[in-house]
Design a protein around this motif. Structure first.
Motif, PDB file in Angstrom:
ATOM      1  N   PRO A 125      32.625  31.903  36.471  1.00  0.00           N
ATOM      2  CA  PRO A 125      33.777  31.305  37.162  1.00  0.00           C
ATOM      3  C   PRO A 125      33.723  29.782  37.158  1.00  0.00           C
ATOM      4  O   PRO A 125      32.651  29.193  37.339  1.00  0.00           O
ATOM      5  CB  PRO A 125      33.655  31.861  38.582  1.00  0.00           C
ATOM      6  CG  PRO A 125      32.909  33.134  38.421  1.00  0.00           C
ATOM      7  CD  PRO A 125      31.928  32.884  37.312  1.00  0.00           C
ATOM      8  N   MET A 155      32.263  37.005  41.563  1.00  0.00           N
ATOM      9  CA  MET A 155      33.621  36.746  41.061  1.00  0.00           C
ATOM     10  C   MET A 155      33.666  36.959  39.558  1.00  0.00           C
ATOM     11  O   MET A 155      32.808  36.472  38.830  1.00  0.00           O
ATOM     12  CB  MET A 155      34.024  35.311  41.411  1.00  0.00           C
ATOM     13  CG  MET A 155      35.418  34.939  40.969  1.00  0.00           C
ATOM     14  SD  MET A 155      35.804  33.218  41.393  1.00  0.00           S
ATOM     15  CE  MET A 155      36.129  33.393  43.145  1.00  0.00           C
ATOM     16  N   GLU A 156      34.679  37.658  39.106  1.00  0.00           N
ATOM     17  CA  GLU A 156      34.881  37.896  37.676  1.00  0.00           C
ATOM     18  C   GLU A 156      35.461  36.613  37.074  1.00  0.00           C
ATOM     19  O   GLU A 156      36.421  36.053  37.595  1.00  0.00           O
ATOM     20  CB  GLU A 156      35.824  39.096  37.514  1.00  0.00           C
ATOM     21  CG  GLU A 156      35.717  39.812  36.200  1.00  0.00           C
ATOM     22  CD  GLU A 156      36.431  39.063  35.090  1.00  0.00           C
ATOM     23  OE1 GLU A 156      35.858  38.968  34.003  1.00  0.00           O
ATOM     24  OE2 GLU A 156      37.536  38.573  35.321  1.00  0.00           O
ATOM     25  N   THR A 180      37.252  35.711  34.380  1.00  0.00           N
ATOM     26  CA  THR A 180      38.611  35.568  33.836  1.00  0.00           C
ATOM     27  C   THR A 180      39.692  35.727  34.899  1.00  0.00           C
ATOM     28  O   THR A 180      40.659  34.988  34.906  1.00  0.00           O
ATOM     29  CB  THR A 180      38.854  36.557  32.674  1.00  0.00           C
ATOM     30  OG1 THR A 180      38.545  37.877  33.108  1.00  0.00           O
ATOM     31  CG2 THR A 180      38.000  36.213  31.468  1.00  0.00           C
ATOM     32  N   SER A 181      39.509  36.656  35.822  1.00  0.00           N
ATOM     33  CA  SER A 181      40.521  36.870  36.865  1.00  0.00           C
ATOM     34  C   SER A 181      40.315  35.946  38.056  1.00  0.00           C
ATOM     35  O   SER A 181      41.236  35.726  38.838  1.00  0.00           O
ATOM     36  CB  SER A 181      40.498  38.321  37.352  1.00  0.00           C
ATOM     37  OG  SER A 181      39.325  38.574  38.104  1.00  0.00           O
ATOM     38  N   MET A 182      39.071  35.418  38.204  1.00  0.00           N
ATOM     39  CA  MET A 182      38.696  34.583  39.353  1.00  0.00           C
ATOM     40  C   MET A 182      38.889  35.338  40.675  1.00  0.00           C
ATOM     41  O   MET A 182      39.212  34.747  41.699  1.00  0.00           O
ATOM     42  CB  MET A 182      39.473  33.260  39.346  1.00  0.00           C
ATOM     43  CG  MET A 182      39.140  32.359  38.168  1.00  0.00           C
ATOM     44  SD  MET A 182      37.417  31.826  38.138  1.00  0.00           S
ATOM     45  CE  MET A 182      37.440  30.606  39.435  1.00  0.00           C
ATOM     46  N   LYS A 183      38.672  36.647  40.627  1.00  0.00           N
ATOM     47  CA  LYS A 183      38.748  37.488  41.824  1.00  0.00           C
ATOM     48  C   LYS A 183      37.396  38.151  42.042  1.00  0.00           C
ATOM     49  O   LYS A 183      36.660  38.425  41.084  1.00  0.00           O
ATOM     50  CB  LYS A 183      39.828  38.553  41.676  1.00  0.00           C
ATOM     51  CG  LYS A 183      41.217  37.969  41.596  1.00  0.00           C
ATOM     52  CD  LYS A 183      42.259  39.058  41.547  1.00  0.00           C
ATOM     53  CE  LYS A 183      43.590  38.393  41.264  1.00  0.00           C
ATOM     54  NZ  LYS A 183      44.594  38.657  42.169  1.00  0.00           N
ATOM     55  N   VAL A 188      34.801  41.010  42.461  1.00  0.00           N
ATOM     56  CA  VAL A 188      34.779  42.370  41.927  1.00  0.00           C
ATOM     57  C   VAL A 188      34.865  43.343  43.089  1.00  0.00           C
ATOM     58  O   VAL A 188      34.366  43.081  44.187  1.00  0.00           O
ATOM     59  CB  VAL A 188      33.527  42.636  41.052  1.00  0.00           C
ATOM     60  CG1 VAL A 188      33.526  41.769  39.820  1.00  0.00           C
ATOM     61  CG2 VAL A 188      32.248  42.466  41.830  1.00  0.00           C
ATOM     62  N   GLU A 189      35.513  44.459  42.838  1.00  0.00           N
ATOM     63  CA  GLU A 189      35.660  45.476  43.871  1.00  0.00           C
ATOM     64  C   GLU A 189      34.379  46.279  43.993  1.00  0.00           C
ATOM     65  O   GLU A 189      33.522  46.244  43.123  1.00  0.00           O
ATOM     66  CB  GLU A 189      36.848  46.378  43.538  1.00  0.00           C
ATOM     67  CG  GLU A 189      38.170  45.647  43.619  1.00  0.00           C
ATOM     68  CD  GLU A 189      39.367  46.563  43.400  1.00  0.00           C
ATOM     69  OE1 GLU A 189      39.193  47.800  43.445  1.00  0.00           O
ATOM     70  OE2 GLU A 189      40.460  46.033  43.200  1.00  0.00           O
ATOM     71  N   GLN A 239      27.444  41.012  39.572  1.00  0.00           N
ATOM     72  CA  GLN A 239      28.345  40.023  38.980  1.00  0.00           C
ATOM     73  C   GLN A 239      27.834  38.607  39.213  1.00  0.00           C
ATOM     74  O   GLN A 239      27.877  37.769  38.310  1.00  0.00           O
ATOM     75  CB  GLN A 239      29.762  40.172  39.529  1.00  0.00           C
ATOM     76  CG  GLN A 239      30.781  39.281  38.833  1.00  0.00           C
ATOM     77  CD  GLN A 239      30.955  39.635  37.370  1.00  0.00           C
ATOM     78  OE1 GLN A 239      31.221  40.783  37.037  1.00  0.00           O
ATOM     79  NE2 GLN A 239      30.813  38.654  36.486  1.00  0.00           N
TER      80      GLN A 239
END
Length: 148
Positions: free
Chosen positions: A13, A37-38, A40-43, A45-46, A55
């Motif tokens: 990230p 945080m992933e 590419t999505s900047m979210k 991870v669930e 992650q």
């Protein structure tokens, strides 16, 4: 005077504008805290703390690679958890990244809150694989040859 150099990779990230993913200085790499945080999505991870621990350590591994180091060179890890009931789940994943001896020094503390409401943040320090300014691959120690 020792110069410090910022490290940046798109495989982790992007940092906020007021800090670097890592800094290289005097043969060491100092990584900023990483959350699950992933890139590419900047979210976040669930899942649970284990998913975000994996992650975060994957992100830090990529930062270390970009710096000319690697997870095997880590000497110190600081872990922040919002709930110490997550200690065992975090440790299970942590051990998959740090299974070789000697394991890094480590601190794990409980904190009230972490960025974006996550439950784990990890920061670490590693040494570079450098000899005469060139990155070199470090051979694992053959413990059978040691004089015990």
């Amino acid at each position: 005077m020792t110069l410090k150099e910022s490290v940046l990779t798109t495989k982790a990230p992007a940092p906020m504008p007021f800090f670097s993913q890592a800094i290289k200085c005097n043969g060491m790499v100092y990584c900023s805290g990483s959350i699950g945080m992933e890139p590419t999505s900047m979210k976040l991870v669930e899942g649970g703390v284990a998913d975000r621990t994996k992650q975060a350590l994957t992100n830090l591994s990529e930062v270390l690679k970009a710096a000319g180091s690697g997870i095997e060179n880590v000497v110190k890890v600081n872990i922040f958890l919002t709930n110490m009931e997550n200690f065992a789940a975090m440790n299970k994943v942590y051990d998959t990244f740090f299974s070789k001896e000697p394991k890094p020094c480590r601190t794990c503390v409980a904190v009230h809150q972490l960025p974006l409401g996550t439950d784990v943040e990890i920061e670490l320090t590693a040494h570079l694989n450098e000899r005469n300014g060139e990155v070199v691959k470090q051979e694992p120690e053959n413990r059978l040859l040691k004089d015990w």
